[in-house]
Design a protein around this motif. Sequence first.
Motif, PDB file in Angstrom:
ATOM      1  N   THR A 106      33.071  12.151   5.993  1.00 19.60           N
ATOM      2  CA  THR A 106      34.050  11.106   6.295  1.00 19.60           C
ATOM      3  C   THR A 106      34.415  11.058   7.778  1.00 19.60           C
ATOM      4  O   THR A 106      34.218  10.049   8.443  1.00 19.60           O
ATOM      5  CB  THR A 106      35.333  11.302   5.459  1.00 19.60           C
ATOM      6  OG1 THR A 106      34.974  11.325   4.088  1.00 19.60           O
ATOM      7  CG2 THR A 106      36.328  10.189   5.707  1.00 19.60           C
ATOM      8  N   CYS A 107      34.940  12.153   8.299  1.00 23.17           N
ATOM      9  CA  CYS A 107      35.372  12.162   9.704  1.00 23.17           C
ATOM     10  C   CYS A 107      34.234  12.523  10.662  1.00 23.17           C
ATOM     11  O   CYS A 107      34.411  12.476  11.878  1.00 23.17           O
ATOM     12  CB  CYS A 107      36.560  13.107   9.906  1.00 23.17           C
ATOM     13  SG  CYS A 107      36.213  14.851   9.626  1.00 23.17           S
ATOM     14  N   GLU A 108      33.067  12.890  10.120  1.00 24.71           N
ATOM     15  CA  GLU A 108      31.857  13.224  10.878  1.00 24.71           C
ATOM     16  C   GLU A 108      32.055  14.355  11.881  1.00 24.71           C
ATOM     17  O   GLU A 108      31.359  14.462  12.875  1.00 24.71           O
ATOM     18  CB  GLU A 108      31.289  11.983  11.555  1.00 24.71           C
ATOM     19  CG  GLU A 108      30.853  10.947  10.554  1.00 24.71           C
ATOM     20  CD  GLU A 108      30.054   9.820  11.183  1.00 24.71           C
ATOM     21  OE1 GLU A 108      29.663   9.939  12.351  1.00 24.71           O
ATOM     22  OE2 GLU A 108      29.825   8.838  10.477  1.00 24.71           O
ATOM     23  N   ARG A 109      33.020  15.210  11.602  1.00 25.18           N
ATOM     24  CA  ARG A 109      33.251  16.395  12.435  1.00 25.18           C
ATOM     25  C   ARG A 109      32.151  17.411  12.147  1.00 25.18           C
ATOM     26  O   ARG A 109      31.827  17.695  10.997  1.00 25.18           O
ATOM     27  CB  ARG A 109      34.614  16.997  12.120  1.00 25.18           C
ATOM     28  CG  ARG A 109      34.964  18.226  12.947  1.00 25.18           C
ATOM     29  CD  ARG A 109      36.376  18.698  12.640  1.00 25.18           C
ATOM     30  NE  ARG A 109      36.471  19.349  11.357  1.00 25.18           N
ATOM     31  CZ  ARG A 109      36.632  20.672  11.186  1.00 25.18           C
ATOM     32  NH1 ARG A 109      36.735  21.452  12.222  1.00 25.18           N
ATOM     33  NH2 ARG A 109      36.714  21.181   9.989  1.00 25.18           N
ATOM     34  N   VAL A 110      31.544  17.956  13.191  1.00 27.79           N
ATOM     35  CA  VAL A 110      30.528  18.995  13.066  1.00 27.79           C
ATOM     36  C   VAL A 110      31.167  20.300  13.522  1.00 27.79           C
ATOM     37  O   VAL A 110      31.747  20.372  14.599  1.00 27.79           O
ATOM     38  CB  VAL A 110      29.287  18.664  13.917  1.00 27.79           C
ATOM     39  CG1 VAL A 110      28.268  19.781  13.837  1.00 27.79           C
ATOM     40  CG2 VAL A 110      28.669  17.346  13.469  1.00 27.79           C
ATOM     41  N   PHE A 111      31.042  21.325  12.681  1.00 24.57           N
ATOM     42  CA  PHE A 111      31.655  22.608  13.014  1.00 24.57           C
ATOM     43  C   PHE A 111      30.784  23.747  12.497  1.00 24.57           C
ATOM     44  O   PHE A 111      29.930  23.559  11.649  1.00 24.57           O
ATOM     45  CB  PHE A 111      33.077  22.708  12.444  1.00 24.57           C
ATOM     46  CG  PHE A 111      33.160  22.542  10.947  1.00 24.57           C
ATOM     47  CD1 PHE A 111      33.186  23.645  10.114  1.00 24.57           C
ATOM     48  CD2 PHE A 111      33.206  21.281  10.374  1.00 24.57           C
ATOM     49  CE1 PHE A 111      33.266  23.493   8.741  1.00 24.57           C
ATOM     50  CE2 PHE A 111      33.287  21.116   9.004  1.00 24.57           C
ATOM     51  CZ  PHE A 111      33.319  22.227   8.179  1.00 24.57           C
ATOM     52  N   GLU A 112      31.028  24.920  13.052  1.00 21.98           N
ATOM     53  CA  GLU A 112      30.299  26.129  12.660  1.00 21.98           C
ATOM     54  C   GLU A 112      31.231  27.063  11.917  1.00 21.98           C
ATOM     55  O   GLU A 112      32.432  27.105  12.187  1.00 21.98           O
ATOM     56  CB  GLU A 112      29.738  26.834  13.886  1.00 21.98           C
ATOM     57  CG  GLU A 112      28.696  26.038  14.608  1.00 21.98           C
ATOM     58  CD  GLU A 112      28.198  26.741  15.864  1.00 21.98           C
ATOM     59  OE1 GLU A 112      28.890  27.650  16.373  1.00 21.98           O
ATOM     60  OE2 GLU A 112      27.117  26.372  16.328  1.00 21.98           O
ATOM     61  N   LEU A 113      30.654  27.834  10.986  1.00 26.33           N
ATOM     62  CA  LEU A 113      31.431  28.781  10.204  1.00 26.33           C
ATOM     63  C   LEU A 113      30.611  30.044  10.004  1.00 26.33           C
ATOM     64  O   LEU A 113      29.450  29.983   9.600  1.00 26.33           O
ATOM     65  CB  LEU A 113      31.791  28.166   8.841  1.00 26.33           C
ATOM     66  CG  LEU A 113      32.679  28.989   7.929  1.00 26.33           C
ATOM     67  CD1 LEU A 113      34.057  29.187   8.560  1.00 26.33           C
ATOM     68  CD2 LEU A 113      32.829  28.297   6.589  1.00 26.33           C
ATOM     69  N   CYS A 133      40.059  16.780   6.878  1.00 25.57           N
ATOM     70  CA  CYS A 133      40.398  15.580   6.106  1.00 25.57           C
ATOM     71  C   CYS A 133      40.284  15.775   4.593  1.00 25.57           C
ATOM     72  O   CYS A 133      40.674  14.900   3.834  1.00 25.57           O
ATOM     73  CB  CYS A 133      39.517  14.408   6.543  1.00 25.57           C
ATOM     74  SG  CYS A 133      37.780  14.584   6.123  1.00 25.57           S
ATOM     75  N   GLY A 134      39.732  16.887   4.129  1.00 23.58           N
ATOM     76  CA  GLY A 134      39.620  17.164   2.701  1.00 23.58           C
ATOM     77  C   GLY A 134      38.423  16.518   2.028  1.00 23.58           C
ATOM     78  O   GLY A 134      38.273  16.608   0.817  1.00 23.58           O
ATOM     79  N   SER A 135      37.561  15.883   2.785  1.00 26.68           N
ATOM     80  CA  SER A 135      36.366  15.237   2.231  1.00 26.68           C
ATOM     81  C   SER A 135      35.245  16.269   2.067  1.00 26.68           C
ATOM     82  O   SER A 135      35.391  17.440   2.409  1.00 26.68           O
ATOM     83  CB  SER A 135      35.923  14.111   3.173  1.00 26.68           C
ATOM     84  OG  SER A 135      34.870  13.389   2.599  1.00 26.68           O
ATOM     85  N   THR A 136      34.112  15.818   1.550  1.00 28.63           N
ATOM     86  CA  THR A 136      32.993  16.732   1.331  1.00 28.63           C
ATOM     87  C   THR A 136      32.239  16.986   2.633  1.00 28.63           C
ATOM     88  O   THR A 136      32.183  16.123   3.510  1.00 28.63           O
ATOM     89  CB  THR A 136      32.010  16.158   0.288  1.00 28.63           C
ATOM     90  OG1 THR A 136      31.531  14.906   0.753  1.00 28.63           O
ATOM     91  CG2 THR A 136      32.672  16.002  -1.055  1.00 28.63           C
ATOM     92  N   VAL A 137      31.679  18.180   2.736  1.00 30.49           N
ATOM     93  CA  VAL A 137      30.873  18.540   3.905  1.00 30.49           C
ATOM     94  C   VAL A 137      29.446  18.840   3.460  1.00 30.49           C
ATOM     95  O   VAL A 137      29.196  19.195   2.307  1.00 30.49           O
ATOM     96  CB  VAL A 137      31.458  19.758   4.661  1.00 30.49           C
ATOM     97  CG1 VAL A 137      32.789  19.422   5.277  1.00 30.49           C
ATOM     98  CG2 VAL A 137      31.550  20.970   3.784  1.00 30.49           C
ATOM     99  N   LYS A 138      28.529  18.695   4.404  1.00 24.81           N
ATOM    100  CA  LYS A 138      27.115  18.966   4.148  1.00 24.81           C
ATOM    101  C   LYS A 138      26.653  20.056   5.107  1.00 24.81           C
ATOM    102  O   LYS A 138      26.965  20.015   6.301  1.00 24.81           O
ATOM    103  CB  LYS A 138      26.295  17.698   4.370  1.00 24.81           C
ATOM    104  CG  LYS A 138      24.834  17.873   4.100  1.00 24.81           C
ATOM    105  CD  LYS A 138      24.084  16.565   4.300  1.00 24.81           C
ATOM    106  CE  LYS A 138      22.605  16.791   4.054  1.00 24.81           C
ATOM    107  NZ  LYS A 138      21.847  15.544   4.275  1.00 24.81           N
TER     108      LYS A 138
END
Length: 88
Positions: free
Chosen positions: A10-17, A32-37
């Motif tokens: 949704t927000c197209e934020r790219v992050f590392e974990l 934002c609580g949306s799904t991530v890929k």
Amino acid sequence: MPVYEYKCSTCERVFELQQKISDPPLTICSECGSTVKKLVSASAFHLKGGGWYADGYSSGSSKEAGSSESKTLPVACAGDCKTCPASS
């Protein structure tokens, strides 16, 4: 521990974990609580130095270059002198 890269749909934020291999993949964006890929990213793995390929484990040209039959020129020779083995 490996570092995984995720992108929110949704927000197209790219992050590392940083996660253990045994940890389940992240599914919810913390912003934002949306799904991530989970993304496939470039590896931080680099081959440096002489490496295994310099020792003759690769195919083809390295075996030919290391053979005693290869003609190598002396540093000061251009290949046109009469004493050079490469000119014969």
